[in-house]
Motif scaffolding. Structure first.
Motif, PDB file in Angstrom:
ATOM      1  N   GLN A   1       2.065   6.533  -7.077  1.00  0.00           N
ATOM      2  CA  GLN A   1       0.362   6.989  -7.517  1.00  0.00           C
ATOM      3  C   GLN A   1       0.562   8.628  -7.146  1.00  0.00           C
TER       4      GLN A   1
ATOM      5  N   VAL B   1      -9.820  -1.992   0.758  1.00  0.00           N
ATOM      6  CA  VAL B   1      -8.935  -2.842   1.586  1.00  0.00           C
ATOM      7  C   VAL B   1      -7.298  -2.689   0.591  1.00  0.00           C
ATOM      8  N   LYS B   2      -6.558  -2.530   1.387  1.00  0.00           N
ATOM      9  CA  LYS B   2      -4.704  -2.120   1.319  1.00  0.00           C
ATOM     10  C   LYS B   2      -4.608  -3.366   0.298  1.00  0.00           C
ATOM     11  N   PRO B   3      -3.741  -3.310  -0.632  1.00  0.00           N
ATOM     12  CA  PRO B   3      -3.268  -1.385  -1.397  1.00  0.00           C
ATOM     13  C   PRO B   3      -4.236  -1.456  -2.010  1.00  0.00           C
ATOM     14  N   PHE B   4      -4.765  -0.112  -2.186  1.00  0.00           N
ATOM     15  CA  PHE B   4      -5.714   0.479  -3.011  1.00  0.00           C
ATOM     16  C   PHE B   4      -5.119   1.404  -3.669  1.00  0.00           C
ATOM     17  N   ASP B   5      -6.028   2.175  -4.647  1.00  0.00           N
ATOM     18  CA  ASP B   5      -5.518   3.025  -6.160  1.00  0.00           C
ATOM     19  C   ASP B   5      -5.982   3.989  -5.137  1.00  0.00           C
ATOM     20  N   LEU B   6      -4.809   4.726  -5.281  1.00  0.00           N
ATOM     21  CA  LEU B   6      -5.539   6.522  -4.646  1.00  0.00           C
ATOM     22  C   LEU B   6      -6.687   6.935  -6.127  1.00  0.00           C
TER      23      LEU B   6
ATOM     24  N   PHE C   1      -9.946   8.265  -3.527  1.00  0.00           N
ATOM     25  CA  PHE C   1     -10.664   9.900  -3.563  1.00  0.00           C
ATOM     26  C   PHE C   1     -11.839   9.888  -4.324  1.00  0.00           C
TER      27      PHE C   1
ATOM     28  N   LYS D   1      -0.535  13.328   1.828  1.00  0.00           N
ATOM     29  CA  LYS D   1       0.123  14.995   1.543  1.00  0.00           C
ATOM     30  C   LYS D   1      -0.571  14.621  -0.219  1.00  0.00           C
ATOM     31  N   ALA D   2      -0.965  13.465  -0.299  1.00  0.00           N
ATOM     32  CA  ALA D   2      -1.981  13.096  -1.709  1.00  0.00           C
ATOM     33  C   ALA D   2      -3.079  13.989  -1.447  1.00  0.00           C
TER      34      ALA D   2
ATOM     35  N   ALA E   1       0.902  -1.427   0.103  1.00  0.00           N
ATOM     36  CA  ALA E   1      -0.213  -0.084   0.138  1.00  0.00           C
ATOM     37  C   ALA E   1       0.926   1.455  -0.030  1.00  0.00           C
TER      38      ALA E   1
ATOM     39  N   LEU F   1       2.433   5.446   5.352  1.00  0.00           N
ATOM     40  CA  LEU F   1       1.974   5.641   4.350  1.00  0.00           C
ATOM     41  C   LEU F   1       0.675   6.681   5.173  1.00  0.00           C
TER      42      LEU F   1
ATOM     43  N   GLU G   1      -2.999  17.537  -1.130  1.00  0.00           N
ATOM     44  CA  GLU G   1      -2.861  17.406  -2.954  1.00  0.00           C
ATOM     45  C   GLU G   1      -4.306  18.034  -3.874  1.00  0.00           C
ATOM     46  N   GLU G   2      -4.927  16.755  -3.335  1.00  0.00           N
ATOM     47  CA  GLU G   2      -6.213  16.944  -3.890  1.00  0.00           C
ATOM     48  C   GLU G   2      -7.026  18.528  -3.543  1.00  0.00           C
TER      49      GLU G   2
ATOM     50  N   ASN H   1       2.016   9.678   3.642  1.00  0.00           N
ATOM     51  CA  ASN H   1       1.936   9.721   2.311  1.00  0.00           C
ATOM     52  C   ASN H   1       0.811  10.726   2.141  1.00  0.00           C
ATOM     53  N   LEU H   2      -0.545   9.246   2.778  1.00  0.00           N
ATOM     54  CA  LEU H   2      -1.742  10.026   2.125  1.00  0.00           C
ATOM     55  C   LEU H   2      -2.296  11.458   2.721  1.00  0.00           C
TER      56      LEU H   2
END
Lengths: 480, 217
Positions: A279, B99-104, B108, B18-19, A272, B12, B22-23, B15-16
């Motif tokens: 990404q 569920v991890k791993p997931f797509d950002l 979103f 940050k992402a 993850a 994680l 940015e959204e 990073n989350l």
């Protein structure tokens, strides 16, 4: 595969024995009845012979009949029989005697001296062959001609008195009786088979229930159990045994499932991180430092996955093969000394002192695996030690057992966690929380290696004061 | 829109945050269950991203306690993927499960959907007369002409639009637009609203003096 039914076989045997029993009983009963009936016939014939004999003796002048014999003499034989003793004519028996004869009964009297028939009754009398055996004894004898039973007697006066009876009615009665016996026997057999069938159905219903439950368990419903409480003792015991087996299977399966789930979980977390880092980084143009940060985070995650997959692989190898390759005679003292030497710089960084007391402790082993155990234990001790702490490593053979210990003065392990520290993926939380470097497999690997080598590993700890890990091999394990 | 992310894997979490920032979201973070529960109970978040395997209180316990006082939408983000786990998460009061791993991008999208549903506005596009807001692309157009907005301006507009017809106090608006890292004065809001009105070139946003702001239905 089509298998024979034990229930049908049981029923067949049961039916066979029941049939034999009933048949035996019927034959015996029939024989008894037949003997009794024939005895009755013989007794009746004897009475006839006696009556005829007395009637004939009554026609003789000597001996005179006793005075109290027959008060009413009007049925007595005619007195003028006497003079004709040597020249007797056929006599008529008194009605009183004749009345005793049943239909089908008959008699005949032959005078042996005259060599002719003196008296007779019955239509077949002409056809009666005179007995031919020697008239030496005045004993009642019997013979059977076809369906006819006859009793005869040679009298002292030289007569042959015979009484006979056609057995056809009796035989018909016996045949009827035999028929009744057969019908009753068949009924008993059918009832017995029905009862046996029901009993076996009850028995096999329980067995089928056990089988059905076992099948459902085999199909994956491992939590199900055979309802043993409402079963009979014998089957209940079987059910209990099966249930305890299922319980152990279930527990082993659950442990395996937990292990797989934990492994997946441990792999997913760094995955993850990598996915979300990459990404995020790719969503827009970034400064080089940002890319570097992202790549560093990905590298850390990848390293974590590599450590984890190495550990998993090692555990899998230990589980599957036990051990491979030749064990060599080694000394735990030497192995421990090497490991301690390697870790001293790290210990010095953390300001932890490592003391050793290494006496010879011979063991036939794979030295690199045992070295892995020491390295894991000492690293763990380092990680949970306070600065200024001490770690003490000893080896030796107290009581003749090859033994090694690694003790620290660190934070210790709580009594609740202590029984689980060797479990795979077990992390003592929250105090020893989640550092990415440890997936909770180090001690599990130590345990697997030590047990593969025939030894035992145990932990003792006082929270706040420290932990001591002990490796111990039974005397036989060493090669001293 | 202000989010809380509770996740014990620090890389994680970082990073989350940050992402999501940015959204355009305001993002608070918590690295364990206790801290997460405290923040969730004491702030008004638009959605919470919650890990299950947490030191201290686990995700299920956090949710159970949170649900006694708040109905903030909660998205479980966890490596536990069995059906039983998902059911437990959803039945325990969770609103979504990833569920991890997931797509950002999926995370979103699910967060956007959660926030829309919570505001009872099922459509991702909001039309307010001439003004159209596309919450998927986070773009605004007036009479077909795209209007470039800053992240904060967009957030203010979207929040007011989601809750149109209601008067939003300045405190509430501030809470949903700025996260815990912000140390700006709340009158910065007025500046953002002023700029927003200028860019939209219409009197969409009404000021209720002494009360707050409002977009009328």
């Amino acid at each position: 595969m089509r298998r024979k039914s034990i229930r049908l076989r049981l029923l067949a045997w049961f039916g066979f024995f029941l049939a034999a029993l009933v048949a035996g009983f019927g034959v015996v009963a029939f024989q008894f009845q037949k003997r009794a009936d024939f005895g009755d016939v013989d007794a009746a014939l004897a009475l006839r012979v006696d009556a005829v004999s007395r009637a004939f003796r009554g026609s003789e002048p000597h001996p005179p009949p006793p005075p109290d014999f027959h008060e009413d003499r009007h049925h007595g034989p005619p007195p003028d029989f006497g003079p004709r003793f040597h020249n007797r004519t056929p006599v008529q028996l008194p009605d009183e005697v004749l009345r005793q004869f049943e239909p089908g009964d008959y008699f005949a009297v032959w005078g042996l001296r005259e060599n002719r028939l003196l008296a007779q009754s019955g239509p077949e009398a002409d056809a009666i062959p005179r007995p031919t055996d020697s008239p030496t004894e005045t004993r009642l004898r019997y013979r059977t001609r076809g369906s006819i039973r006859e009793a005869y007697l040679y009298t002292e006066r030289g007569d042959c008195i015979l009484a006979g009876r056609d057995l056809a009615p009796l035989q018909a009665r016996l045949r009827l009786f035999a028929g009744q016996l057969v019908v009753a026997g068949v009924l008993v057999l059918l009832l017995g088979l029905g009862g046996g069938g029901m009993a076996s159905r009850l028995l096999f219903a329980s067995i089928r229930r056990i089988g059905a439950t076992a099948r459902r368990i085999a199909d994956g419903n491992l939590a199900e159990r055979i309802p043993a409480a409402d079963m009979d003792r014998e089957l209940g015991e079987l059910a209990d045994v099966l249930n305890s087996t299922f319980a152990r299977l279930d527990a082993a399966f659950a442990r395996q499932q937990q292990f797989t789930a934990d492994a997946a979980h441990e792999l997913r977390t760094p995955l993850a991180v990598i996915l979300s880092e990459t990404q995020t980084a790719l969503r827009r143009d970034r400064a080089p430092e940002e890319y570097r940060d992202s790549i560093r985070a990905c590298e850390e995650a990848a390293q974590q996955m590599r450590r984890l997959s190495d550990s998993l692989l090692e555990l899998a190898r230990l589980d599957a093969a036990g051990e491979q390759g030749q064990r060599i005679d080694a000394d735990l003292a030497q192995i421990a000394a090497d490991c301690t030497a390697q870790l001293r710089p790290l210990a010095a960084q953390r300001n932890v002192q490592i003391e050793t007391d290494l006496r010879p402790a011979p063991l036939a082993c794979h030295p690199d695996q045992i070295a892995r155990v020491f390295a894991n234990l000492i690293s763990n001790a380092l990680e949970y030690s306070h600065p200024e702490g001490r770690i003490r490593v000893t080896t030796g053979t107290p009581d003749g057992k090859t033994t090694a210990t690694v003790a620290d003065t660190g934070i210790g392990i709580s009594p609740a966690d202590l029984p689980h520290v060797f479990d795979r993926f077990y992390r003592t939380s929250p105090a020893r929380s989640h550092s990415a470097a440890h997936a909770g497999l180090g001690l599990a690997i130590c345990k697997a290696i030590v047990e593969t080598h025939g030894g035992r590993i145990s932990a003792a700890s006082t929270p706040g004061a420290g932990t001591i890990m002990t490796l111990c091999w039974p005397a036989a394990g060493g090669t001293a | 829109m202000r989010l809380l992310v509770i996740e014990d894997e620090v890389r994680l979490l970082r990073n989350l945050a940050k992402a999501l920032r940015e959204e355009g979201y305001a993002v608070d973070t918590a690295a364990d269950g206790e801290e997460g529960l405290y923040k969730a109970q004491n702030s008004d978040y638009d959605a919470i991203v919650l890990d299950v395997m947490l030191p201290g209180l686990d995700g299920w316990q956090v949710l159970a306690r949170l649900r006694k006082t708040r109905k903030t939408p909660v998205l479980f983000l966890t490596a536990r993927d069995t059906t039983a786990d998902r059911i437990r998460g959803l039945d325990g009061g969770g609103d979504d499960y990833l569920v991890k791993p997931f797509d950002l991008s999926e995370l979103f999208a699910r967060l956007r959907a959660l926030i829309r549903r919570a505001a009872d506005r099922p459509s991702p596009e909001i039309a307010l007369g001439e003004v159209k807001i596309d919450t998927r692309a986070r773009t605004v157009s007036v009479g077909g002409q795209p209007v470039p907005l800053t992240a904060k301006e967009y957030m203010i507009l979207e929040y007011l639009a989601h809750h149109r017809g209601k008067v939003i106090t300045r405190t509430e608006l501030y809470e949903h637009v700025f996260d815990e890292r912000a140390d700006t004065m709340s009158n910065l809001l007025d500046v953002h609203v002023y700029n927003l009105r200028k860019k939209l070139a219409c009197d969409l946003i009404v000021t209720r003096r002494g009360l707050g702001y409002c977009i009328e239905e």
